[in-house]
Design an enzyme around this catalytic site. Structure first.
Site: not given
Ligand code: 0RQ
Length: 501
Positions: A383, A293, A387, A268-270, A407
């Site tokens: 977001n 993807e 995928g 995935g992304v990130g 957080k």
């Molecule tokens: O926010 O930066 O403002 O603090 O969410 O969290 O831990 O940096 O993790 O970058 O891996 O993102 C699900 C968003 C995770 C991503 C998600 C807050 C946290 C931070 C990001 P801040 P992290 P990541 C195929 C795969 C859906 C699309 C996908 C995503 C921000 O993985 O968009 O999977 N997935 N695509 O602080 C409140 C919680 C939290 C929270 C995290 N429990 N409560 N805030 N955060 N957990 C590829 C494509 O489709 C393109």
């Protein structure tokens, strides 16, 4: 400027971005290229945003529907959202201004499985596509198009839109030619045929996009970079998550449930996903493949080291350094990288056939393994599902990963009940946090709860989760998936009230 337009008929349609933007009217649905910051149009969207701002100054409402591959960039999503020019956005976004407008209720957003988008348009489910604005790397003499650094939904936009605006970006490497694989065999039900892709590295189509030159109303020349965002080097928590996954995969090989070269990887992304790739790059596996993807830095590193034999994706998502590395050696990488339309890169049929190992991030999971990928506190979009559903639902192994807390420890990412569900317990086989890994295969809901609380929850939250589960087991009217309904969202409510656990 280097001439990338070799078709005379299309060369005669070259104009400025402002002139091209003036051909887009309020109320239109516009299909834009672009996928995670790669291959989006660089000039027409900003020119359009200016046009919308002018209309607004004159008291006129000007809004369009914006359809893309996935997320784009500040000069597309950001610019259009800034002037409140988007009526409806689909299928995925990650832009701060967009996110703000959506969460303020000022912009409509449909969050769609990325593999669904093209066929929904073909089925007529989303209405008419008026204009396509598509970035390409060049135009051949006969009018065929050399795709850019992403494919996304471009094939569908070019086929389905009434009118087409092309941006020819000479910043994109001309060496991209030959890397893409566009399959023109898609039929509509009931006439669909199997997709003839049996190995992740198969090429089943042609390297160019077709486009009826009659439909092209404008060609705009640009020379501008993709939005390439930097990855942070893996932190301690990401490294531990990667470590747990590596150990698990090694165990699966030992048990004979995975071949030594594993199965095609989707990541995935990130930053966490990137860290897992870094871990695999240093791990014991050789001759790996990817059916994914987006191709991020981590995977490029693995291609470079030779750990990864080939990678199939729909877009690049690289830092500037990784992009420089790719560009310098594109001729060599081109053989081992395949960019496909997203309805193929994310196709359930192909993912199931290949037996993909899916690894995606999440916001929270509950004690039974339902996963929330999209909504903070159940109502605020982050977001989109992207995928993740395409892969999780159809994978050989579906893995979801997150730090156990968010957080700075104020929030537990393992909760009694997920405040929004993108991936049901049925589609989640493995959960991983820095604390550990829960292998949920073959476990009943009650067994899953024990494994998740024990292996994945942060020690600060484990006692409260165990206490909740024990009381649920005792007082829940049903004992299959025990819950205390009056309490399930109390953790979220406390956070919303600004209280700590
Ligand atoms: O926010 O930066 O403002 O603090 O969410 O969290 O831990 O940096 O993790 O970058 O891996 O993102 C699900 C968003 C995770 C991503 C998600 C807050 C946290 C931070 C990001 P801040 P992290 P990541 C195929 C795969 C859906 C699309 C996908 C995503 C921000 O993985 O968009 O999977 N997935 N695509 O602080 C409140 C919680 C939290 C929270 C995290 N429990 N409560 N805030 N955060 N957990 C590829 C494509 O489709 C393109």
């Amino acid at each position: 400027k280097e001439n990338r337009i070799h078709c005379a008929a299309l060369r005669s349609k070259v104009m400025s971005a402002n002139e091209a933007a003036s051909l887009i009217q309020s109320g239109m649905n516009v299909g834009m290229s672009g996928f995670t910051g790669a291959g989006y149009p660089k000039a027409v969207p900003s020119a359009l945003a200016k046009r919308i701002m002018d209309a607004n100054v004159n008291g006129k409402r000007f809004k369009i529907g914006v359809w893309t591959g996935a997320s784009t960039a500040p000069d597309l999503d950001g610019a259009l959202a800034m002037v409140d020019g988007i009526e409806m956005r689909l299928p995925y976004q990650s832009d701060p201004t967009c996110r703000k407008r959506i969460n303020a209720g000022e912009m409509e957003y449909i969050d769609i499985h990325l593999s669904h988008v093209a066929q929904f348009v073909w089925f007529g489910f989303l209405g008419k596509l008026d204009v396509a604005v598509v970035e390409v790397a060049g135009i051949l003499e006969d009018g065929r198009l050399i795709p850019s650094s992403s494919i996304g939904n471009n094939k569908t936009w070019l086929d389905q839109a009434d009118k087409v605006i092309l941006e020819v970006n000479s910043w994109q490497s001309s060496q991209l030619e030959g890397m893409h694989d566009i399959w023109y065999g898609t039929q509509l039900p009931p006439n669909r045929q199997p997709i003839p892709l049996v190995r992740s590295s198969d090429r089943i189509g042609e390297p160019y996009l077709r486009c009826d030159p009659e439909k092209v109303i404008a060609v705009v020349e640009t020379h501008a970079p993709d939005r390439n965002s930097a990855f942070t080097p893996p932190d301690e928590s990401s490294k531990r998550i990667a470590g747990h996954i590596l150990e698990f995969l090694q165990y699966e090989v030992k048990k004979g449930r995975l071949p030594r070269e594993l199965l095609p990887l989707q990541s995935g992304v990130g930053n966490i996903a990137n860290a897992v790739m870094a871990g695999l790059n240093e791990g014991p596996f050789e001759n790996l493949t990817a059916y994914t993807e987006v191709l991020q830095d981590g995977m490029l590193e693995m291609l470079k080291s030779g750990k990864l034999a080939s990678a199939s994706a729909t877009a690049f998502s690289l830092s500037n350094e990784a992009l420089a590395e790719l560009t310098a050696d594109l001729g060599r990488y081109r053989e081992r990288i395949i960019l496909r339309p997203q309805e193929i890169s994310n196709h359930p049929e192909v993912i199931r056939r290949l037996g993909v190992i899916a690894m995606n991030g999440m916001i929270e999971a509950d004690i039974y393994g339902n996963v929330n990928s999209t909504h903070v506190m159940g109502s605020q979009i982050m977001n989109g599902i992207g995928g993740s559903g395409d892969f999780a639902r159809n994978a050989y192994l579906s893995i979801f990963m997150t730090p156990s807390q968010a957080k700075n420890g104020a929030i537990s990412c393992i909760v009694p009940m997920a405040s929004h569900v993108d991936h049901t317990e049925h589609d989640v086989q493995v959960l991983v946090t820095e604390q550990g890994l829960a292998d949920l295969r073959g476990l009943s809901p009650k067994q899953r709860a024990k494994a998740i609380i024990e292996n994945c929850a942060h020690p600060n939250f484990k006692p409260a989760l165990s206490d909740y589960y024990k009381r649920a087991l005792q007082f829940s009217p049903g004992k299959q998936t025990p819950h205390l309904l009056e309490e399930v969202f109390s953790w979220h409510l406390r956070t919303l009230r600004g209280e700590r656990m």
